[in-house]
Scaffold this active site. Structure first.
Site, short mmCIF file in Angstrom:
data_model
loop_
_atom_site.label_atom_id
_atom_site.label_comp_id
_atom_site.label_asym_id
_atom_site.label_seq_id
_atom_site.Cartn_x
_atom_site.Cartn_y
_atom_site.Cartn_z
N GLU A 137 49.71 67.76 126.50
CA GLU A 137 49.89 67.32 125.11
C GLU A 137 50.34 65.87 125.09
OE1 GLU A 137 52.77 69.39 122.74
OE2 GLU A 137 52.11 71.35 123.41
N GLU A 160 56.01 75.13 126.42
CA GLU A 160 57.23 74.31 126.53
C GLU A 160 58.50 75.16 126.60
OE1 GLU A 160 57.31 71.37 123.43
OE2 GLU A 160 55.97 70.05 124.55
C1 GAL Z 1 55.41 69.98 121.35
C2 GAL Z 1 54.87 71.37 121.13
C3 GAL Z 1 53.67 71.39 120.20
C4 GAL Z 1 53.93 70.52 119.01
C5 GAL Z 1 54.26 69.12 119.48
C6 GAL Z 1 54.50 68.15 118.37
O1 GAL Z 1 56.76 70.01 121.66
O2 GAL Z 1 54.52 71.98 122.35
O3 GAL Z 1 53.42 72.72 119.81
O4 GAL Z 1 55.00 71.03 118.29
O5 GAL Z 1 55.42 69.16 120.25
O6 GAL Z 1 54.80 66.86 118.86
#
Ligand code: GAL
Length: 672
Positions: free
Chosen positions: A309, A151
């Site tokens: 994610e 990210e």
């Molecule tokens: C994203 C990040 C992850 C985790 C997640 C939590 O922004 O890439 O590592 O922190 O959020 O929602």
């Protein structure tokens, strides 16, 4: 060389951080991953401190074991460069690599992504660890993809230190040439005595007494996006050098609360486009946000992409973190697949017991396997397996929505006629009625090839260059239907107002001219009359508009502009161009866009009851219809006579029934 992900079928998994756990736990991880049908995990994302305990000294023992274990269990690895979280030792040696905020505060290490994107020491250290990882694992059979960083820009999209200032000046010189005169011209620096005689005088837009120059701020945002992109491509090149056939990705954040990177510039640099998406607890219709985000990402990718994610339940970074209701995990995941995701992954595999994200949901919750989330995770694995054949298929749309990061950034600069204008909210307002009517949508840049579309919508295009404006006008002239939202075309690529009346670049194609904006105060809508529903109102914006060839579809019914056109239509060449000089209330906007859509001859993917989302992916041999029930009541949707529902494997000739809150995926063979 075309580098593609070699996982068979759809990918399923999450961020796997075994370093958070003793090794005894890993065997259980493997067993449960197999039980859930996991076939791809992202590893090593935040493991820098363990992999490189001190500068140039590596300890790969743990990662060696993890990758071997994954491979032995038939699970592929999306191996990350750990560069989003430099270790404490790095910052002690290089305190100058810490970032500085707008107010001149230097931030401390102790969380993650706390580095200056322009720091030479950071770049050197990041490329060193990336190279070490790449060279060690280039030929490891588990590694099927590189996950570059994590990210980019999530926490450090901009650093205002002197090193960043020097990098900004280099970027500006590449854009404007060595003579600051061109920069002065582009930024309009005769205003408020901001003229620069020497490049050294140019700084980032740090905290200052009054509003900084708009073009200065816009160029800064462009620079910040490019600066992070140059880190990403530098790492990618190191990875490619070691493993030329392994695809590289980095996880984008096309989601409600992130806007810092111009992903149109990023996407072509990556082999696989992947995205992270989290629900905002305050959004009562987050299914629309999932759809919008998925349509943007699919458009960036130009085809299938990966959901890198999302969450199985609540996140931990909002004021109150909403857990998911019954069936929501499944609906969410399959909705991303419906919009073109060829894989679904979560943050993270096993819920952490320590650290900043100990209260973030995961595939395997603190409660273990005796939990609703685990049951849903296992079921989703089976679902994705049943959907293997949708891999590679993608959406087809006749409607394009113009989406441009320059326009987004420029609209939200301070000192606009209204500080209430938000790009994403405007785009979403227009997208919602399309979503509700089940129309397929792509997103495009203003200068995109529009020949595949019947209808092009530009809800918010405050900034547009001449080429983009000409492209949209040519689309209408050639027979397309164009609809443009208020305050579009107002400024050029340098943020200079286009003179002669608004909406600047679009006056001619829209056949209108406005001489003064009348922004509307919050809570004070204006009435609308004409070919709009009874009681129609407009919010946010109005303007004194004159018809110059267009006809009025609706006018203001009250206020200082009573009788002035608010919605117009202009026959232009072989097509038509509509202008919405206000933001109509949702029902009115839906009615106007319905009319625009039927004029353009655009039909929904399939007729379905309200609240039942129907999305199509098209493959070479079959169409796949995703039917998602958001009503909680279930529904039936017409399908082809030779259709099969893939999640149950049952034939569903003529119609498919989706249970309350559930999802059906129907294969309709093509070429009949
Ligand atoms: C994203 C990040 C992850 C985790 C997640 C939590 O922004 O890439 O590592 O922190 O959020 O929602």
């Amino acid at each position: 060389m075309k580098r593609t992900l070699s996982v068979p079928g759809l990918a399923y998994g999450g961020d796997y951080n075994p370093e958070q756990w003793p090794e005894e736990v890993w065997a259980e991880d493997m067993r449960l991953m197999r039980e859930a049908g996991v076939n791809l995990v992202s590893v090593g994302i935040f493991s820098w401190a363990l992999l490189e305990p001190s500068e140039g000294v590596y300890d790969f023992s743990r990662l060696d074991k993890v990758l071997d274990l994954l491979h032995d269990n038939g699970i592929a690895a999306d191996l990350a460069t750990p560069t989003a979280a430099p270790p404490a030792w790095f910052f002690r040696a290089h305190p100058e690599a810490l970032p500085t905020d707008r107010d001149g505060r230097t931030l401390s290490y102790g969380s993650r992504q706390t580095f200056c994107p322009s720091s030479p020491a950071y770049r050197e250290a990041a490329l060193r660890i990336a190279r070490a990882v790449a060279e060690r694992y280039a030929d490891h059979p588990a590694v099927v993809m590189w996950h570059v960083h994590n990210e980019y820009g999530c926490h450090n999209a901009a650093c205002y230190c002197d090193t960043s200032a020097a990098a900004f000046r280099r970027w500006l010189r590449a854009r404007y040439g060595d003579d600051p005169a061109a920069l002065n011209d582009a930024w309009g620096t005769t205003f408020w005595s901001q003229w620069y005689y020497d490049w050294e005088e140019v700084l980032p837009p740090r905290a200052t007494g009054a509003v900084p120059n708009p073009t200065h701020q816009l160029d800064w945002r462009r620079f910040c996006s490019d600066e992070l992109l140059s880190l990403c491509t530098a790492e990618r090149d190191v990875l490619r050098a070691a493993a030329p056939s392994v695809p590289a990705t980095t996880n984008f954040m096309v989601m409600a609360n992130f806007e810092a990177l111009d992903y149109w510039r990023w996407a072509p640099e990556l082999d696989v486009v992947s995205n992270d998406h989290y629900l905002m607890s305050t959004d009562p219709e987050s299914e629309i946000d999932i759809a919008l985000s998925g349509d943007v990402v699919r458009s960036l990718a130009g085809g299938p992409w990966l959901l890198m994610e999302h969450s199985t339940g609540a996140v931990n970074w909002q004021p109150v973190n909403r857990a998911k209701g019954p069936g929501e995990l499944r609906r969410n995941a399959l909705a991303h697949v419906a919009r073109g995701a060829d894989g679904v992954a979560y943050f993270q595999w096993r819920a952490a017991k320590a650290g900043a994200e100990q209260w973030h949901s995961a595939m395997l919750p603190h409660a273990g396997t005796d939990s609703r989330i685990w049951q849903d995770v296992v079921r989703l694995g089976a679902d994705l397996k049943a959907l293997a054949e949708v891999r590679g298929s993608t959406g087809t749309a006749e409607v394009a929505v113009v989406w441009d990061w320059d326009a987004r950034w420029a609209l939200e600069l301070p000192s606009q006629p209204s500080g209430e204008l938000r790009f994403l909210e405007l785009v979403r307002s227009w997208y919602e009625p399309l979503w509700r009517s089940g129309v397929a949508v792509d997103f495009v840049r203003p200068d995109a090839d529009l020949s595949a579309y019947r209808l092009v919508l530009a809800p918010s295009l405050y900034l547009v260059d001449d080429a983009g404006a000409a492209n949209l006008a040519a689309f209408a002239e050639g027979g397309g239907t164009l609809a443009v939202g208020f305050h579009s075309g107002a400024v050029d690529e340098n943020c200079h107002v286009r003179l002669g009346g608004y909406p600047g670049a679009f006056r001619d194609v829209l056949g209108v001219r406005s001489d003064e904006p009348f922004p509307l105060l919050p809570g004070a809508p204006v009435g609308l009359s004409g070919a709009v529903p009874e009681g129609a109102t407009g919010t946010l914006w109005s303007e004194r508009l004159r018809l110059e060839g267009a006809e009025a579809v609706a006018s203001y019914a009250d206020g200082p502009l009573a009788g002035v056109p608010a919605v117009t239509r202009h026959g232009y060449g072989a097509g038509a161009a509509w202008y919405l000089a206000t933001l109509p209330d949702p029902d009115t906007l839906a009615a106007v866009l319905d009319r625009v859509r039927s004029e353009a001859g655009v039909e929904p993917v399939r007729s379905a009851p309200a609240g039942v989302e129907v999305v199509r992916r098209r493959g070479p041999e079959a169409d796949y219809l995703f039917v998602i029930d958001h009503t909680g009541r279930g529904a039936s949707v017409p399908v082809a006579a030779d259709a099969t529902e893939l999640l149950t494997g049952k034939e569903t000739p003529g119609s498919v029934t989706v249970a309350p809150g559930d999802v059906a995926v129907v294969r309709e063979p093509r070429g009949r």
